[in-house]
Scaffold this motif. Structure first.
Motif, PDB file in Angstrom:
ATOM      1  N   ARG A  17      33.061  38.360  29.244  1.00 52.33           N
ATOM      2  CA  ARG A  17      31.968  38.953  29.650  1.00 52.33           C
ATOM      3  C   ARG A  17      31.986  40.599  29.887  1.00 52.33           C
ATOM      4  NH1 ARG A  17      29.861  36.541  34.828  1.00 52.33           N
ATOM      5  NH2 ARG A  17      27.889  37.144  34.072  1.00 52.33           N
ATOM      6  N   ALA A  18      33.217  41.225  29.424  1.00 53.23           N
ATOM      7  CA  ALA A  18      33.450  42.296  29.465  1.00 53.23           C
ATOM      8  C   ALA A  18      33.155  43.263  28.413  1.00 53.23           C
ATOM      9  CB  ALA A  18      34.964  42.604  29.824  1.00 53.23           C
ATOM     10  N   ARG A  19      31.935  42.881  27.711  1.00 55.42           N
ATOM     11  CA  ARG A  19      31.429  43.885  26.708  1.00 55.42           C
ATOM     12  C   ARG A  19      31.571  45.345  26.865  1.00 55.42           C
ATOM     13  NH1 ARG A  19      26.117  41.148  25.826  1.00 55.42           N
ATOM     14  NH2 ARG A  19      25.702  43.356  25.766  1.00 55.42           N
ATOM     15  N   HIS A  20      32.401  45.991  26.494  1.00 57.69           N
ATOM     16  CA  HIS A  20      32.341  47.466  26.689  1.00 57.69           C
ATOM     17  C   HIS A  20      32.088  47.739  28.021  1.00 57.69           C
ATOM     18  CE1 HIS A  20      32.175  47.514  22.411  1.00 57.69           C
ATOM     19  NE2 HIS A  20      31.074  46.911  22.336  1.00 57.69           N
ATOM     20  N   ALA A  21      32.853  47.219  29.111  1.00 58.16           N
ATOM     21  CA  ALA A  21      32.761  47.565  30.533  1.00 58.16           C
ATOM     22  C   ALA A  21      32.984  48.790  30.930  1.00 58.16           C
ATOM     23  CB  ALA A  21      33.544  46.305  31.142  1.00 58.16           C
ATOM     24  N   PRO A  22      34.188  49.389  30.479  1.00 60.09           N
ATOM     25  CA  PRO A  22      34.377  50.623  30.653  1.00 60.09           C
ATOM     26  C   PRO A  22      32.936  51.966  30.443  1.00 60.09           C
ATOM     27  CG  PRO A  22      36.462  49.966  29.740  1.00 60.09           C
ATOM     28  CD  PRO A  22      35.325  48.849  29.418  1.00 60.09           C
ATOM     29  N   ALA A  23      32.658  51.705  29.004  1.00 60.58           N
ATOM     30  CA  ALA A  23      31.542  52.499  28.821  1.00 60.58           C
ATOM     31  C   ALA A  23      30.231  52.271  29.430  1.00 60.58           C
ATOM     32  CB  ALA A  23      31.223  52.235  27.129  1.00 60.58           C
ATOM     33  N   LEU A  25      30.082  51.074  32.666  1.00 61.99           N
ATOM     34  CA  LEU A  25      30.442  51.818  34.010  1.00 61.99           C
ATOM     35  C   LEU A  25      30.151  53.494  33.983  1.00 61.99           C
ATOM     36  CD1 LEU A  25      30.833  51.655  36.991  1.00 61.99           C
ATOM     37  CD2 LEU A  25      33.437  51.985  36.365  1.00 61.99           C
ATOM     38  N   MET A  26      30.649  54.069  32.956  1.00 62.07           N
ATOM     39  CA  MET A  26      30.555  55.385  32.943  1.00 62.07           C
ATOM     40  C   MET A  26      29.104  55.641  32.694  1.00 62.07           C
ATOM     41  SD  MET A  26      33.229  56.832  33.560  1.00 62.07           S
ATOM     42  CE  MET A  26      33.974  55.683  34.375  1.00 62.07           C
ATOM     43  N   ASP A  27      28.344  54.904  31.702  1.00 56.47           N
ATOM     44  CA  ASP A  27      26.911  55.056  31.654  1.00 56.47           C
ATOM     45  C   ASP A  27      26.041  55.175  33.015  1.00 56.47           C
ATOM     46  OD1 ASP A  27      24.651  55.537  29.762  1.00 56.47           O
ATOM     47  OD2 ASP A  27      24.123  53.361  30.362  1.00 56.47           O
ATOM     48  N   ALA A  28      26.498  54.046  33.757  1.00 57.69           N
ATOM     49  CA  ALA A  28      25.701  53.924  35.072  1.00 57.69           C
ATOM     50  C   ALA A  28      25.876  55.146  35.881  1.00 57.69           C
ATOM     51  CB  ALA A  28      26.412  52.681  35.493  1.00 57.69           C
ATOM     52  N   LEU A  29      27.151  55.647  35.716  1.00 57.28           N
ATOM     53  CA  LEU A  29      27.622  56.581  36.643  1.00 57.28           C
ATOM     54  C   LEU A  29      26.782  57.912  36.411  1.00 57.28           C
ATOM     55  CD1 LEU A  29      31.428  56.005  37.339  1.00 57.28           C
ATOM     56  CD2 LEU A  29      29.500  55.548  38.822  1.00 57.28           C
ATOM     57  N   ARG A  30      26.823  57.989  34.831  1.00 59.14           N
ATOM     58  CA  ARG A  30      26.089  59.236  34.412  1.00 59.14           C
ATOM     59  C   ARG A  30      24.577  59.013  34.861  1.00 59.14           C
ATOM     60  NH1 ARG A  30      27.427  59.559  28.656  1.00 59.14           N
ATOM     61  NH2 ARG A  30      26.078  57.863  28.667  1.00 59.14           N
ATOM     62  N   TRP A  31      24.076  57.907  34.542  1.00 58.07           N
ATOM     63  CA  TRP A  31      22.589  57.816  34.624  1.00 58.07           C
ATOM     64  C   TRP A  31      22.252  58.222  36.298  1.00 58.07           C
ATOM     65  CZ3 TRP A  31      19.010  54.875  37.621  1.00 58.07           C
ATOM     66  CH2 TRP A  31      17.725  54.975  36.849  1.00 58.07           C
ATOM     67  N   PHE A  32      23.167  57.905  37.173  1.00 54.11           N
ATOM     68  CA  PHE A  32      23.244  58.547  38.515  1.00 54.11           C
ATOM     69  C   PHE A  32      23.255  59.790  38.776  1.00 54.11           C
ATOM     70  CE2 PHE A  32      22.832  53.725  39.444  1.00 54.11           C
ATOM     71  CZ  PHE A  32      21.536  53.732  39.816  1.00 54.11           C
ATOM     72  N   GLY A  45      46.039  40.342  31.791  1.00 52.30           N
ATOM     73  CA  GLY A  45      45.793  38.964  31.540  1.00 52.30           C
ATOM     74  C   GLY A  45      44.356  38.920  30.672  1.00 52.30           C
ATOM     75  N   GLY A  46      43.402  38.308  31.364  1.00 48.84           N
ATOM     76  CA  GLY A  46      41.956  38.250  30.772  1.00 48.84           C
ATOM     77  C   GLY A  46      41.086  39.054  31.616  1.00 48.84           C
ATOM     78  N   VAL A  47      41.476  39.881  32.456  1.00 38.61           N
ATOM     79  CA  VAL A  47      40.652  40.560  33.268  1.00 38.61           C
ATOM     80  C   VAL A  47      40.604  42.038  33.057  1.00 38.61           C
ATOM     81  CG1 VAL A  47      39.926  41.229  35.684  1.00 38.61           C
ATOM     82  CG2 VAL A  47      40.537  38.905  35.077  1.00 38.61           C
ATOM     83  N   THR A  48      39.706  42.792  32.760  1.00 38.72           N
ATOM     84  CA  THR A  48      39.450  44.175  32.826  1.00 38.72           C
ATOM     85  C   THR A  48      39.189  44.926  34.401  1.00 38.72           C
ATOM     86  OG1 THR A  48      38.736  44.003  30.653  1.00 38.72           O
ATOM     87  CG2 THR A  48      38.543  46.342  31.627  1.00 38.72           C
ATOM     88  N   VAL A  49      40.089  45.729  34.632  1.00 39.44           N
ATOM     89  CA  VAL A  49      39.899  46.313  35.903  1.00 39.44           C
ATOM     90  C   VAL A  49      39.753  47.864  35.584  1.00 39.44           C
ATOM     91  CG1 VAL A  49      40.890  46.864  38.360  1.00 39.44           C
ATOM     92  CG2 VAL A  49      41.414  44.695  36.990  1.00 39.44           C
ATOM     93  N   LEU A  50      38.548  48.188  36.319  1.00 37.64           N
ATOM     94  CA  LEU A  50      38.080  49.652  36.183  1.00 37.64           C
ATOM     95  C   LEU A  50      37.841  50.287  37.449  1.00 37.64           C
ATOM     96  CD1 LEU A  50      35.981  47.787  34.328  1.00 37.64           C
ATOM     97  CD2 LEU A  50      35.614  49.993  33.408  1.00 37.64           C
ATOM     98  N   ASP A  51      38.775  51.391  37.835  1.00 36.92           N
ATOM     99  CA  ASP A  51      38.669  52.165  39.043  1.00 36.92           C
ATOM    100  C   ASP A  51      38.092  53.550  38.771  1.00 36.92           C
ATOM    101  OD1 ASP A  51      39.942  50.408  40.808  1.00 36.92           O
ATOM    102  OD2 ASP A  51      41.850  50.557  39.739  1.00 36.92           O
ATOM    103  N   ALA A  52      37.249  54.138  39.604  1.00 44.47           N
ATOM    104  CA  ALA A  52      36.625  55.399  39.653  1.00 44.47           C
ATOM    105  C   ALA A  52      36.529  56.027  40.869  1.00 44.47           C
ATOM    106  CB  ALA A  52      35.358  55.102  38.759  1.00 44.47           C
TER     107      ALA A  52
END
Length: 79
Positions: A17-23, A25-32, A45-52
């Motif tokens: 379900r992580a279709r381009h999750a980092p991009a 998230l960055m788009d959402a942060l830029r939008w705000f 494993g099969g999990v993408t973890v993004l911290d900001a």
């Protein structure tokens, strides 16, 4: 919230379900207009973890619940 005007965010997404999750998230942060102080992406494993860590200049987003709801809403719209 990390301080009076900064917040730490963590997003986890399953690989399927992580279709381009980092991009997204960055788009959402830029939008705000939330300036990013630091960001990292890790895949475990099969999990993408993004911290900001972001600056939160807008008074409306300085409440943790409001910031969370706004970012999640934006991520759902973009996906």
């Amino acid at each position: 919230m990390v301080g009076p005007d900064a917040a730490a965010l963590r997003l986890t997404a399953a690989a399927a379900r992580a279709r381009h999750a980092p991009a997204r998230l960055m788009d959402a942060l830029r939008w705000f207009d939330l300036p990013v102080q630091h960001a990292s992406v890790c895949r475990v494993g099969g999990v993408t973890v993004l911290d900001a860590v972001v600056d939160v200049p807008a008074a409306a987003l300085q409440d943790e619940g409001c910031l969370r709801a706004a970012v999640l809403h934006r991520l759902q719209q973009s996906g």
